[in-house]
Design an enzyme around this catalytic site. Sequence first.
Site, PDB file in Angstrom:
ATOM      1  N   LYS B  97       0.822  -0.985  -0.078  1.00  0.00           N
ATOM      2  CA  LYS B  97       0.064   0.089   0.085  1.00  0.00           C
ATOM      3  C   LYS B  97       0.940   1.172   0.053  1.00  0.00           C
ATOM      4  O   LYS B  97       1.517   1.459   1.081  1.00  0.00           O
ATOM      5  CB  LYS B  97      -0.732   0.146   1.149  1.00  0.00           C
ATOM      6  CG  LYS B  97      -1.989   1.216   1.337  1.00  0.00           C
ATOM      7  CD  LYS B  97      -2.664   1.309   2.697  1.00  0.00           C
ATOM      8  CE  LYS B  97      -3.041   2.772   2.723  1.00  0.00           C
ATOM      9  NZ  LYS B  97      -4.014   2.897   4.050  1.00  0.00           N
ATOM     10  N   GLY B 158      -8.191   9.180   9.229  1.00  0.00           N
ATOM     11  CA  GLY B 158      -8.511   9.475  10.426  1.00  0.00           C
ATOM     12  C   GLY B 158      -9.672  10.548  10.760  1.00  0.00           C
ATOM     13  O   GLY B 158      -9.951  10.748  12.012  1.00  0.00           O
ATOM     14  N   ALA B 185      -9.428   5.300   3.434  1.00  0.00           N
ATOM     15  CA  ALA B 185      -9.489   6.341   4.531  1.00  0.00           C
ATOM     16  C   ALA B 185     -10.553   7.397   4.460  1.00  0.00           C
ATOM     17  O   ALA B 185     -11.311   7.516   3.459  1.00  0.00           O
ATOM     18  CB  ALA B 185      -8.191   7.237   4.074  1.00  0.00           C
ATOM     19  N   GLY B 186     -10.822   7.693   5.653  1.00  0.00           N
ATOM     20  CA  GLY B 186     -11.866   8.773   6.022  1.00  0.00           C
ATOM     21  C   GLY B 186     -13.264   8.445   6.223  1.00  0.00           C
ATOM     22  O   GLY B 186     -14.145   9.115   6.607  1.00  0.00           O
ATOM     23  N   ASN B 207      -9.777   1.703   9.306  1.00  0.00           N
ATOM     24  CA  ASN B 207      -9.108   1.463  10.415  1.00  0.00           C
ATOM     25  C   ASN B 207      -9.663   2.290  11.686  1.00  0.00           C
ATOM     26  O   ASN B 207     -10.205   1.653  12.590  1.00  0.00           O
ATOM     27  CB  ASN B 207      -7.582   1.685  10.239  1.00  0.00           C
ATOM     28  CG  ASN B 207      -6.630   1.156  11.292  1.00  0.00           C
ATOM     29  OD1 ASN B 207      -5.503   0.875  11.256  1.00  0.00           O
ATOM     30  ND2 ASN B 207      -7.241   0.869  12.507  1.00  0.00           N
TER      31      ASN B 207
END
Lengths: 65, 258
Positions: B97, B158, B185-186, B207
């Site tokens: 990644k 995040g 992400a996000g 995550n």
Amino acid sequence: MKITLNGEPRDVTGRNLADLLEELGQGEARVATAVNEQFVPAGRRATTVLSPGDRVEIVAPRQGG
Amino acid sequence: MPTFYGTEIASRMMLGTAQYPSPKVLADAFRRSGAGVATVSLRREASGGGNAGQQFWSLIQDLDVAILPNTAGCHSVREAVTTAQMARELFDTRWIKLEVIGHADTLQPDPFGLVEAARILTDEGFQVFPYCTEDLVLCDRLLEAGCEVLMPWGAPIGTGLGLNNIYGLRSLRAHFPDVPLVVDAGLGLPSQAAHAMELGYDAVLLNTAVAKAGDPAAMAEAFAGAVAAGAAGHAADPMPPRDMAAPSTPVLGKAFLE
């Protein structure tokens, strides 16, 4: 010999990268290495001679996103 | 189910391994998410000879999922390439990644460095999963550089803001119908993951939304349900939206009561 190990100044006796890992107790550890920002594969550690002032990075698996 | 570089994954969920309150919670979250891919990183071992790295390696082995190492925190091409080379040896995989961060506040990808690093790594035999923006031209260049997967952000890492540019994401899907696309992400809520699936995306990578939830394992399961619902909805060919109302109940035959 003074080197920079993972960003910290360190006095070590190992003359090559494999010896250094032994000295640090990481001879068998699952780690990857770089010297002066260049990746050093496990198979080349024994022939990678260290010089004073070298910047050595030793990294291990860690959590990531 | 998505296929990345010839490997079919039995889940549309890809889950990060960072920020969980404990290894047990991490393992529970993976189990209940059904995730097929785990993202991991590599870091310096604490001085004094700790063995956190070995313990973490054992933990991810037990998860029995595909491992996707990242180059998180890298701000230059050289740093990202060296990190990828170390990751390939450490995790015994050609998958990477690729993150080349261009801005410290937004963690926005550096598109120029990303393309350069992707080309170098592809030439070295890596299978690159680029963390990118939804910029169509950038994505085109990444494909030219050899990437066979694209991972545009939904919002900055995040933040939990969800899909900030739905038009851009939809446009990407329309332009690259055969390229596996992952919203990376996000995401903060399961409904946002469902929306990504409804747009026709192949998978989501998250995550923080799971790890920082009050009950990470329950949130992982909630995301899995949302991803399944969104994917099923997309497969069922949704109706096109329209601006004017249209009665669903037949008008013909209504009793005249005035």
